[in-house]
Scaffold this active site. Structure first.
Site: not given
Length: 286
Positions: A44, A100, A130
């Protein structure tokens, strides 16, 4: 859901498309090539936006590729079993890859390669908000019952991919390397043209003025929101409900519409404690 998270090396991961055996193989055996271009973020933080930009730089602004091929096939996630297989099966360019993963779980081969990495950092308060909406409305990991609960989870690192603070501290140790470019989501939003020019310089790519205009036009928030290929089209509806868009708001400072004064104070105290020793200018959100 049979389990809330997949756990590996003390870090929670989404329960879909990820398993400990695969994460171990990615870390120890995945060989990255010198020509690879890798997007790394904490979830995010503008991941899909950067992939859109890189895809359009590759095509010199021509939107046909981004409108016909899903994000996850243009720049596969290495920690995903599906993404890893896509990378293995790929027979031609472009060498775009996404992850990630925190630094300690990243492929060992990267640290002796010339592969280029772009790491995007975003105001963690906005990352939290988010993330709350994303994890709450998808079936990828444990769902928070409230923003208050997710706020506590976030500060504790009990969220997918673990602690934001640890993730950023780890990757910031690479910020001086020639093959690593650190970008701020906030600066990207403030001056996207300069951001694209900086990326092109880092990658050794050249765009004509008209091509640069096309990159900016076709990677805008509105263009991405309307592009089905940019909004998880290949994920089954039982995992990502129909109508869900990865492009929720695309703004900065949304945390101010959600945090209480007490939460703001608690977050700032945690931030100062966790990020001590890093240059304050790295975290210029406003």
């Amino acid at each position: 859901m049979a389990q809330d998270y997949v756990w590996y090396q003390g870090i929670p991961f989404p329960v879909v498309y990820i398993c400990p055996e695969h994460l171990k193989a990615v870390h120890e055996k995945l060989v990255l090539k010198d020509e690879d271009i890798i997007t790394v973020t904490y979830p995010k933080s503008g991941t899909h936006w950067l992939i859109e930009v890189l895809s359009l730089i590759h095509t010199k602004g021509d939107p046909n590729w981004i409108r016909s091929v899903p994000t996850g096939l243009r720049s596969p996630w290495i920690e995903s079993e599906v993404g890893f297989q896509t990378i293995k099966d790929r027979k031609e360019d472009p060498p775009l890859i996404t992850s990630h993963l925190p630094i300690q779980l990243f492929p060992k081969s990267f640290f002796t390669s010339k592969a280029k990495m772009i790491y995007v950092i975003r105001n963690p308060k906005d990352v939290l908000i988010s993330g709350y909406y994303f994890w709450r409305f998808t079936n990828l990991a444990k769902k928070p019952e409230s923003l208050e609960q997710f706020f506590e989870w976030f500060l504790q690192g009990y969220v997918p991919y673990g602690s934001w603070f640890d993730h950023v501290r780890g990757w910031m140790s690479m910020r001086e390397k020639e093959n690593v470019l650190v970008l701020s989501y906030e600066q990207m939003k403030k001056d996207p043209r300069s951001m694209v020019e900086r990326i092109c310089g880092f990658l050794g790519k050249a765009l004509e003025p008209g091509e640069l205009d096309l990159v900016l036009e076709n990677s805008s928030f509105l263009a991405m929101k309307e592009n089905k290929m940019s909004n998880l089209p290949c994920i089954p509806e039982e995992i990502v409900p129909a109508g869900f868009k990865i492009t929720r708001k695309g703004i900065t400072g949304d945390w101010k519409n959600h945090f209480t004064p007490a939460q703001t104070q608690a977050f700032e105290e945690t931030f100062q404690k966790k990020m001590v020793g890093l240059p304050p200018e790295l975290f210029s959100w406003d």
